[in-house]
Design a protein around this motif. Structure first.
Motif: not given
Length: 319
Positions: A101-109, A135-142, A145-156
């Motif tokens: 989970i901690s590895k930075p091998n991610y991609k926002i889809t 105030l939030v977004k729906e973020i889909h990301f990998t 090897e996992k495809n995940l989705y979560a509530i996203g709160f954007e920073n500056l």
């Protein structure tokens, strides 16, 4: 996380997360202005190879733990609790699952408006209504090897704080978040405005739930490691309201802000004995009434509504 694990994290990354950048550096070392006090000439040396520091102006030094003990003026236990809340890319937990989970091998889809019913249900479980959706977004990301989705709160910086019922993390660069409530001003840094400050975005959304007519800006630190950047941003405001956590880390953060801004108002007693505003919202015990009685912030819209209700008891605004 224990001290041995914390000391393996690159101190360079710890300093960067705290808002400190080197004035000069080579492959072997880096020099910083004193992180503990003001100075004009860099006297803080980081030995990159050995991951240790030495402050020439005071004749002291050590490892990551030694640095944070002095920086936070806290105990070892409190330092480790603080480190657990951070998202250091150079830390690889020994637990295999956590490591993945901690590895930075991610991609926002995909970045969408909030539509997923599971995510909406998660917000409702946190005591939040549909007023939080814009105030939030729906973020889909990998992630791996996992495809995940979560509530996203954007920073500056365009990074995202992510939450769902089983995942808590962040993607891209860590930074503070700022958004407006009922504020028509286009200049976000306009001096003289009011601002409410929170550690996490769930508390900020809880505030919106409780104070929908608040007029001003809302700042979410997203990590107390961004305290210095938060303080820099708060220089643009003359009216500051602090809604920080009722724990040791929150107290340290609150006291540091009050040192720089003595006129800031500490609002943490409003939700005692709860840890934070979201816990207080979930308690469901006279929440709205207590906020109105103790919160010094009251908009003109609310005052007018109160006068209308007193003049005509039959009138009651639907919320």
């Amino acid at each position: 996380m224990n001290c041995k694990q914390f000391n393996t994290i690159k101190l360079e990354e710890v300093l960067q997360n705290l808002g400190h950048l080197p004035t000069k550096q080579t492959d072997k070392e880096a020099w910083y202005l004193n992180p503990f006090s003001n100075e004009n000439q860099a006297s803080f040396k980081l030995d990159k190879r050995n991951n240790i520091w030495y402050l020439h102006s005071e004749g002291i030094g050590g490892n990551n733990t030694d640095f944070m003990l002095k920086y936070l003026n806290a105990s070892v236990k409190e330092v480790l609790e603080w480190s657990e809340k951070q998202n250091f890319s150079s830390f690889q937990p020994q637990n295999i699952i956590c490591s993945k989970i901690s590895k930075p091998n991610y991609k926002i889809t995909a970045i969408n408006e909030l539509e997923n019913e599971n995510l909406k249900q998660y917000l409702h479980q946190r005591g939040l209504s549909s007023s939080a959706y814009p105030l939030v977004k729906e973020i889909h990301f990998t992630l791996g090897e996992k495809n995940l989705y979560a509530i996203g709160f954007e920073n500056l910086s365009g990074g995202w704080e992510l939450r769902n019922s089983f995942y808590k993390g962040s993607l891209l660069k860590k930074d503070i978040s700022v958004f407006k409530l009922n504020n028509e001003s286009q200049n976000q840094n306009e001096t003289g405005k009011r601002i409410a400050v929170f550690e996490g975005f769930m508390d900020a959304l809880s505030f919106v739930e409780l104070k929908p007519f608040f007029n001003g800006d809302v700042l979410v630190m997203n990590s107390i490691s961004l305290l210095h950047k938060t303080k820099e941003y708060l220089k643009n405001y003359s009216e500051i309201h602090l809604f920080l956590d009722n724990d040791k880390a929150g107290e340290i953060c609150k006291n540091e802000i009050l040192k720089s801004f003595p006129e800031a108002k500490d609002c943490s007693e409003i939700y005692l004995p709860h840890k934070d505003l979201n816990d207080y919202l979930l308690s469901g015990i006279n929440t709205k009434i207590k906020i109105e009685e103790h919160n010094p912030i009251k908009s003109k819209h609310e005052e007018q509504e109160s006068e209308t209700n007193q003049a005509n008891p039959i009138y009651k605004r639907k919320r």
